[in-house]
Design a protein around this motif. Structure first.
Motif, PDB file in Angstrom:
ATOM      1  N   VAL A 161      42.503  31.059  22.815  1.00 31.99           N
ATOM      2  CA  VAL A 161      41.554  31.811  23.676  1.00 31.99           C
ATOM      3  C   VAL A 161      41.531  31.166  25.139  1.00 31.99           C
ATOM      4  O   VAL A 161      41.589  29.795  25.103  1.00 31.99           O
ATOM      5  CB  VAL A 161      40.233  31.495  23.267  1.00 31.99           C
ATOM      6  N   VAL A 162      42.183  31.779  26.205  1.00 36.93           N
ATOM      7  CA  VAL A 162      42.153  31.381  27.441  1.00 36.93           C
ATOM      8  C   VAL A 162      41.290  32.134  28.397  1.00 36.93           C
ATOM      9  O   VAL A 162      40.836  33.208  28.208  1.00 36.93           O
ATOM     10  CB  VAL A 162      43.576  31.557  27.929  1.00 36.93           C
ATOM     11  N   VAL A 163      40.938  31.271  29.486  1.00 32.79           N
ATOM     12  CA  VAL A 163      40.213  31.832  30.646  1.00 32.79           C
ATOM     13  C   VAL A 163      41.164  32.458  31.861  1.00 32.79           C
ATOM     14  O   VAL A 163      41.978  31.542  32.036  1.00 32.79           O
ATOM     15  CB  VAL A 163      39.410  30.997  31.304  1.00 32.79           C
ATOM     16  N   PRO A 164      41.354  33.786  32.141  1.00 29.98           N
ATOM     17  CA  PRO A 164      42.213  34.245  33.141  1.00 29.98           C
ATOM     18  C   PRO A 164      42.339  33.354  34.407  1.00 29.98           C
ATOM     19  O   PRO A 164      41.142  33.053  34.920  1.00 29.98           O
ATOM     20  CB  PRO A 164      41.794  35.445  33.231  1.00 29.98           C
ATOM     21  N   ASP A 165      43.411  33.035  35.101  1.00 28.76           N
ATOM     22  CA  ASP A 165      43.515  32.531  36.309  1.00 28.76           C
ATOM     23  C   ASP A 165      42.953  33.378  37.393  1.00 28.76           C
ATOM     24  O   ASP A 165      42.873  34.432  37.202  1.00 28.76           O
ATOM     25  CB  ASP A 165      45.033  32.037  36.610  1.00 28.76           C
TER      26      ASP A 165
ATOM     27  N   TYR B  51      41.912  36.719  25.902  1.00 32.03           N
ATOM     28  CA  TYR B  51      41.252  36.056  27.094  1.00 32.03           C
ATOM     29  C   TYR B  51      39.567  36.353  27.090  1.00 32.03           C
ATOM     30  O   TYR B  51      39.109  37.516  26.765  1.00 32.03           O
ATOM     31  CB  TYR B  51      41.656  37.356  28.429  1.00 32.03           C
ATOM     32  N   ALA B  52      38.965  35.221  27.554  1.00 31.59           N
ATOM     33  CA  ALA B  52      37.483  35.459  27.530  1.00 31.59           C
ATOM     34  C   ALA B  52      37.294  35.998  28.937  1.00 31.59           C
ATOM     35  O   ALA B  52      37.379  35.168  30.063  1.00 31.59           O
ATOM     36  CB  ALA B  52      36.937  34.093  27.592  1.00 31.59           C
ATOM     37  N   VAL B  53      36.606  37.134  29.096  1.00 30.25           N
ATOM     38  CA  VAL B  53      36.401  37.835  30.418  1.00 30.25           C
ATOM     39  C   VAL B  53      35.144  38.648  30.098  1.00 30.25           C
ATOM     40  O   VAL B  53      34.849  39.047  28.906  1.00 30.25           O
ATOM     41  CB  VAL B  53      37.683  38.880  30.718  1.00 30.25           C
ATOM     42  N   SER B  54      34.424  38.728  31.332  1.00 28.02           N
ATOM     43  CA  SER B  54      33.389  39.606  31.301  1.00 28.02           C
ATOM     44  C   SER B  54      33.829  41.008  31.312  1.00 28.02           C
ATOM     45  O   SER B  54      34.863  41.393  31.483  1.00 28.02           O
ATOM     46  CB  SER B  54      32.512  39.448  32.439  1.00 28.02           C
TER      47      SER B  54
ATOM     48  N   SER C 263      32.537  39.147  21.646  1.00 23.00           N
ATOM     49  CA  SER C 263      33.288  37.781  21.224  1.00 23.00           C
ATOM     50  C   SER C 263      32.677  37.426  19.893  1.00 23.00           C
ATOM     51  O   SER C 263      33.315  36.297  19.129  1.00 23.00           O
ATOM     52  CB  SER C 263      33.066  36.858  22.327  1.00 23.00           C
TER      53      SER C 263
ATOM     54  N   CYS D 146      34.524  39.989  25.324  1.00 26.16           N
ATOM     55  CA  CYS D 146      33.693  39.698  26.266  1.00 26.16           C
ATOM     56  C   CYS D 146      32.069  39.339  25.977  1.00 26.16           C
ATOM     57  O   CYS D 146      32.133  39.002  24.440  1.00 26.16           O
ATOM     58  CB  CYS D 146      33.343  41.037  27.334  1.00 26.16           C
ATOM     59  N   GLU D 147      31.114  39.591  26.576  1.00 27.32           N
ATOM     60  CA  GLU D 147      29.693  38.979  26.152  1.00 27.32           C
ATOM     61  C   GLU D 147      29.144  39.478  24.927  1.00 27.32           C
ATOM     62  O   GLU D 147      28.477  39.337  24.212  1.00 27.32           O
ATOM     63  CB  GLU D 147      28.936  38.850  27.174  1.00 27.32           C
TER      64      GLU D 147
END
Length: 549
Positions: A525-529, A380-383, A509, A505-506
């Motif tokens: 790799v997904v962006v969370p809904d 998950y690409a997340v901050s 990654s 995260c930034e």
């Protein structure tokens, strides 16, 4: 005055001091016992708590008193010698319960216990100990596994029946990839260097080779204590304990003794077992092993098989000098069999293997199988500020049954555990800051399912060999690709399905391409809904909000 008073009381109670009229024959006239006087063998029923106290006992006549005192050395019915209880009162047999019928009671009495033949049941104390029935010999024909193309059965390896019996109990049928490739070599006595991750069955691979050697070549009965035949070195205490448990399961029907030697606890217990009995197989951490060797508790001159597990972790944790000190106390490499297993066979590991082993056969699992296919991998690409929010929502929506969360540093795991507690998540911490005894209790509770969520560092997580972990969460991506392989290997073990979730995260990654290159595949790799990142409720006025949440 006091003397006279005591004599008066004695005369009233026991009839002391009364003269008896002599009979014609010159002997005291026998006095007929009083009707209410208790007989020597009778024990009056104890009154219930609600009853009124009984009147004091009447003085016993001289003749009865003489007979009573004369029974001091007699034996009561049943053959037991008469005891003198505290207070000087003779024992009149077991005291009857107040619910039993007293003298003259016409109520029916409880029938005596009968055995199966209809006679009186013998006392537990007098009953002879029944010898244990001989165990039914195990029939190898009861353990049948159909041949399959591309798979190696344990039947195909020629293992002795005691080992096959334990394999049948464990419900093992086919060898894993590392077992199928390494066992034919190790059973033949060759040195093996294997590349395999945790959870692929490599522990059983070297244990089966050791047990096979022990059964086919038994040692002399006069072997000195503290002189093992096989030594397995591992980097962490938890891994040592797990290896010892696996060895006990596989040697269930073998006359073999195993022992886990590790630091932090149970020093005297381990030393006593080494000094008072034959130990055939030892799984040890390097530090505690060197301690026992320095105290002459362990003698390594008779080691026949050496196993170095997770050699790459040994190298990273700085154990190589200790291993060299241990190897100097072992027989030369051409007089022993050596096996080495590692998640990676880097140049440094292979350089060590060439020094410690004799022409080892290299066994590698293909790069596409470095991470097992049964593990679903998602990134998950997340901050960094949304990690906790995403984790809490995933734990709720994914129905995570047993979760293992990894973080890179001790302070990060401690902070994450505290924040999860504040959100109502029952979890435990497993890191180097936790005392060893508590770490063992936490790990055992996690293994038994009493703990649902466990937060761990990489070093502490190396010893987590628990079946049934449904999810592994990389709260922080590891800095080394090898660590990623070790982490996700805690789920999807031995054919079971599992899910590995990672947060990119930034700040972390940048290691993702290296991980994909190492495992030989791309990771989704997904962006969370938006539903996975709902806004957190505003903090209360008096609530301290942690930084970054």
């Amino acid at each position: 005055m006091v003397t006279r008073l005591l004599k008066k009381i004695a005369r009233k109670m026991f009839g002391f001091g009364k003269s008896k009229a002599p009979s014609k024959e010159g002997h005291p006239t026998p006095v007929k016992p009083h009707a209410d006087a208790p007989k020597p063998h009778a024990q009056p029923a104890t009154p219930d708590r609600g009853e009124a106290p009984r009147p004091p006992r009447r003085p016993a006549p001289e003749g009865d008193r003489a007979r009573f005192e004369g029974r001091r050395d007699d034996r009561r019915p049943g053959g037991r010698p008469d005891d003198r209880r505290s207070g000087g009162r003779p024992d009149r047999g077991p005291r009857r319960d107040s619910r039993d019928s007293g003298p003259g009671d016409s109520r029916p009495r409880r029938p005596a216990m009968l055995d199966a033949a209809g006679g009186p049941a013998p006392s537990r104390i007098q009953a002879p100990v029944k010898p244990a029935e001989p165990a039914i010999p195990w029939n190898p024909d009861e353990f049948q596994v159909a041949p399959q193309e591309g798979k190696v059965r344990f039947h195909d390896l020629g293992l002795p029946d005691p080992i096959m019996h334990a394999i049948a109990d464990l419900k093992f049928e086919y060898c894993t990839a590392i077992q199928g490739k390494s066992l034919p070599l190790s059973l033949a006595g060759k040195d093996v260097a294997g590349r395999a991750q945790t959870g692929t069955g490599k522990t059983a691979a070297f244990l089966l080779a050791i047990l096979n050697q022990f059964i086919k070549k038994p040692t002399a009965a006069d072997r000195p204590f503290g002189s093992p035949r096989a030594l397995m070195l591992a980097p962490t205490r938890e891994l040592v304990v797990q290896i010892d448990k696996d060895a006990a399961a596989l040697s269930k029907y073998c006359p073999i003794n195993t022992l886990a030697v590790y630091g932090g606890m149970e020093f005297k217990s381990q030393q006593r077992k080494l000094s008072e009995g034959h130990i055939d197989l030892i799984a040890a951490t390097p530090g505690r092993l060197l301690d026992f060797c320095g105290r002459s508790v362990i003698n390594l001159r008779n080691i026949e098989i050496l196993v170095i597990d997770e050699a790459d972790r040994m190298l990273d944790m700085g154990f190589i000098p200790d291993i060299r000190r241990i190897l100097r106390q072992l027989p030369p490499r051409d007089q022993r069999q050596t096996m080495l297993f590692s998640a990676t066979l880097s140049d440094d590991v292979m350089r060590l293997a060439s020094q410690w082993m004799r022409n080892p056969d290299i066994v590698e699992i293909e790069s596409e199988h470095v991470t097992v296919d049964s593990v679903k991998q998602i990134v998950y690409a997340v901050s960094s500020r949304d990690k906790l929010r995403l984790l809490l929502n995933l734990m709720e929506k994914e129905n995570m049954e047993r979760v293992l969360i990894f973080s890179n540093r001790r302070d990060e795991t401690r902070e994450l555990t505290e924040r999860l507690h504040k959100k109502g998540v029952q979890c435990e911490l497993l890191s180097g800051d936790v005392p060893q005894e508590r770490r063992m209790r936490v790990l055992e509770a996690f293994r038994e399912g009493k703990i649902r969520v466990l937060v761990a560092t990489d070093v502490a997580g190396r010893g987590i060999h628990v079946d049934g972990i449904s999810h592994v969460v990389n709260y922080n991506l590891p800095y080394e690709p090898e660590e990623y392989v070790h982490r996700i290997g805690r789920t999807g073990r031995v054919g079971q399905e599992g899910t590995a979730i990672s947060f990119a995260c930034e700040d972390e990654s940048f290691v993702l391409p290296e991980i994909e290159k190492f495992i030989g595949r791309e990771i989704q790799v997904v962006v969370p809904d938006a539903e996975l990142l709902p806004p957190l409720p505003p903090p209360r006025a008096h609530e301290h909000r942690p930084h970054g949440s």
